[in-house]
Design a protein around this motif. Sequence first.
Motif, PDB file in Angstrom:
ATOM      1  N   ARG A 163       0.819  -1.207   0.000  1.00 23.25           N
ATOM      2  CA  ARG A 163       0.000   0.000   0.000  1.00 23.25           C
ATOM      3  C   ARG A 163       0.858   1.265   0.000  1.00 23.25           C
ATOM      4  NH1 ARG A 163      -6.018   0.200   0.311  1.00 23.25           N
ATOM      5  NH2 ARG A 163      -6.510  -1.971  -0.170  1.00 23.25           N
ATOM      6  N   GLN A 164       2.110   1.130   0.429  1.00 22.23           N
ATOM      7  CA  GLN A 164       3.032   2.267   0.404  1.00 22.23           C
ATOM      8  C   GLN A 164       3.711   2.417  -0.952  1.00 22.23           C
ATOM      9  OE1 GLN A 164       5.726   2.289   3.845  1.00 22.23           O
ATOM     10  NE2 GLN A 164       4.173   1.211   5.027  1.00 22.23           N
ATOM     11  N   GLY A 165       3.370   1.515  -1.879  1.00 14.61           N
ATOM     12  CA  GLY A 165       3.887   1.621  -3.236  1.00 14.61           C
ATOM     13  C   GLY A 165       5.152   0.830  -3.506  1.00 14.61           C
ATOM     14  N   PHE A 166       5.567  -0.033  -2.569  1.00 13.87           N
ATOM     15  CA  PHE A 166       6.800  -0.786  -2.755  1.00 13.87           C
ATOM     16  C   PHE A 166       6.548  -2.106  -3.483  1.00 13.87           C
ATOM     17  CE2 PHE A 166       7.721   1.611   1.274  1.00 13.87           C
ATOM     18  CZ  PHE A 166       8.595   2.506   0.690  1.00 13.87           C
ATOM     19  N   HIS A 167       7.589  -2.585  -4.144  1.00 13.55           N
ATOM     20  CA  HIS A 167       7.565  -3.878  -4.825  1.00 13.55           C
ATOM     21  C   HIS A 167       7.893  -4.939  -3.776  1.00 13.55           C
ATOM     22  CE1 HIS A 167       8.870  -6.149  -8.742  1.00 13.55           C
ATOM     23  NE2 HIS A 167       7.731  -6.565  -8.258  1.00 13.55           N
ATOM     24  N   VAL A 168       6.904  -5.750  -3.413  1.00  9.30           N
ATOM     25  CA  VAL A 168       7.052  -6.664  -2.276  1.00  9.30           C
ATOM     26  C   VAL A 168       6.764  -8.100  -2.679  1.00  9.30           C
ATOM     27  CG1 VAL A 168       6.403  -7.124   0.126  1.00  9.30           C
ATOM     28  CG2 VAL A 168       6.210  -4.791  -0.788  1.00  9.30           C
ATOM     29  N   GLY A 169       7.685  -8.989  -2.337  1.00 12.29           N
ATOM     30  CA  GLY A 169       7.457 -10.417  -2.479  1.00 12.29           C
ATOM     31  C   GLY A 169       7.248 -11.021  -1.108  1.00 12.29           C
ATOM     32  N   GLU A 170       6.608 -12.170  -1.054  1.00 15.68           N
ATOM     33  CA  GLU A 170       6.298 -12.800   0.238  1.00 15.68           C
ATOM     34  C   GLU A 170       6.723 -14.260   0.210  1.00 15.68           C
ATOM     35  OE1 GLU A 170       2.449 -11.967   2.507  1.00 15.68           O
ATOM     36  OE2 GLU A 170       2.112 -14.028   1.840  1.00 15.68           O
ATOM     37  N   VAL A 171       7.349 -14.688   1.310  1.00 10.10           N
ATOM     38  CA  VAL A 171       7.721 -16.099   1.480  1.00 10.10           C
ATOM     39  C   VAL A 171       6.921 -16.629   2.665  1.00 10.10           C
ATOM     40  CG1 VAL A 171       9.582 -17.731   1.963  1.00 10.10           C
ATOM     41  CG2 VAL A 171      10.041 -15.703   0.564  1.00 10.10           C
ATOM     42  N   PRO A 172       5.787 -17.289   2.419  1.00 11.44           N
ATOM     43  CA  PRO A 172       4.951 -17.795   3.508  1.00 11.44           C
ATOM     44  C   PRO A 172       5.221 -19.265   3.806  1.00 11.44           C
ATOM     45  CG  PRO A 172       3.710 -17.868   1.474  1.00 11.44           C
ATOM     46  CD  PRO A 172       5.109 -17.418   1.108  1.00 11.44           C
ATOM     47  N   GLY A 173       4.734 -19.713   4.937  1.00  9.43           N
ATOM     48  CA  GLY A 173       4.750 -21.137   5.255  1.00  9.43           C
ATOM     49  C   GLY A 173       5.830 -21.591   6.197  1.00  9.43           C
TER      50      GLY A 173
END
Length: 373
Positions: free
Chosen positions: A60-70
């Motif tokens: 929401r702040q405009g950053f390019h974000v990836g997520e590593v879940p689990g």
Amino acid sequence: MNEQLTGKPVRFLMVGGFLGAGKTTTIGKLAAHYVAQGKNVALVTNDQAYNLVDTETLRRQGFHVGEVPGACFCCKFDDLLSTVDSLSEDSVPDLIIAEPVGSCTDLVATVIEPMKSLFGDRFETGPLVVLLKPSHGKKILADGARRGFSPKAEYIFLKQLEEADSIAINKIDRMSEDEQQELLSLTKERFPEKNVFLLSARDGIGFEDLVSAIESDPISRTGMMEMDYEVYAEGEAELGWLNCQVQAATGKDDEKFSLDEVVLAFVRNIGAQLAESGAEVAHLKVLGQTLENSAIANMVSSDGIAELSLPSEINAAAAELLVNARVATAPETLAEIVNSVAEELQSSMQVKFSIGQMQSFRPGKPEPTHRMV
């Protein structure tokens, strides 16, 4: 493996710290700082479950974000690399800042050193900065009678600080000057060889010291930190984990509710029921979002208060809530409390709350993909 990452090494940084230490706020401020310098910055978040508030907050702040879940980065090392690859599909970042799970430690041996040893042509690994959470840090470092967590959970907290290159005592805007100096003394006494400094990521106090720590050279290590993975696993397993989605709606377009009041009420009421059960909160946060706006409320300890950390100042007829709770209690208890709070607020606020996807569990034993010794 992304061929774009075979040129100049990408600088890879991690900002660690216990649950509720303020990692997301800190990473967001760091990212904004480097973007303002013309850097291409990518962020990676990490959690034991899906539907992570931190990821949505940073996006929401405009950053390019990836997520590593689990699981932690250490157990999802290959997923971390593939996530970094996906963030580099359009353009190679100058800097990657990663936020590990707040219950994770031994990051140098299981993430930083393997990246340096196995992929040194791709990544330039920076120092590990760890944020110290004041609300639990003072209790644990001062060896007080009521410490909040068991010795096994404290083991994780202290190991995070032990492996740090620099320790930032965060959230000093909520502390008196005497409290700041007391915690600074306690930290330096326990870790005399560390670079320790005061920080308020929210207000920008000490930000220059944070940037200096981030841009410094990592400590020269002669060996990896000793870890008892049995104690580590038992400490993590004492925490109940819950991530869930909740739909909030009035049912009528001309009837609206305050999004800020809803997220704050959720955190306050969940916290109150947890306090009644004697459960210690590590971190509790609720994100409320419409298509255009977001609101976040959180609580970081059982003796703390529910805070509206991101106000939206809007009224809405419908919104989606994300609830993330990390509490020293049974996950089944967490699920029951969230359902109970949704029912009681539905009655008192005249808003219909529908519980959607929910994950509640205890983390499994960490099993790192790599561990350098």
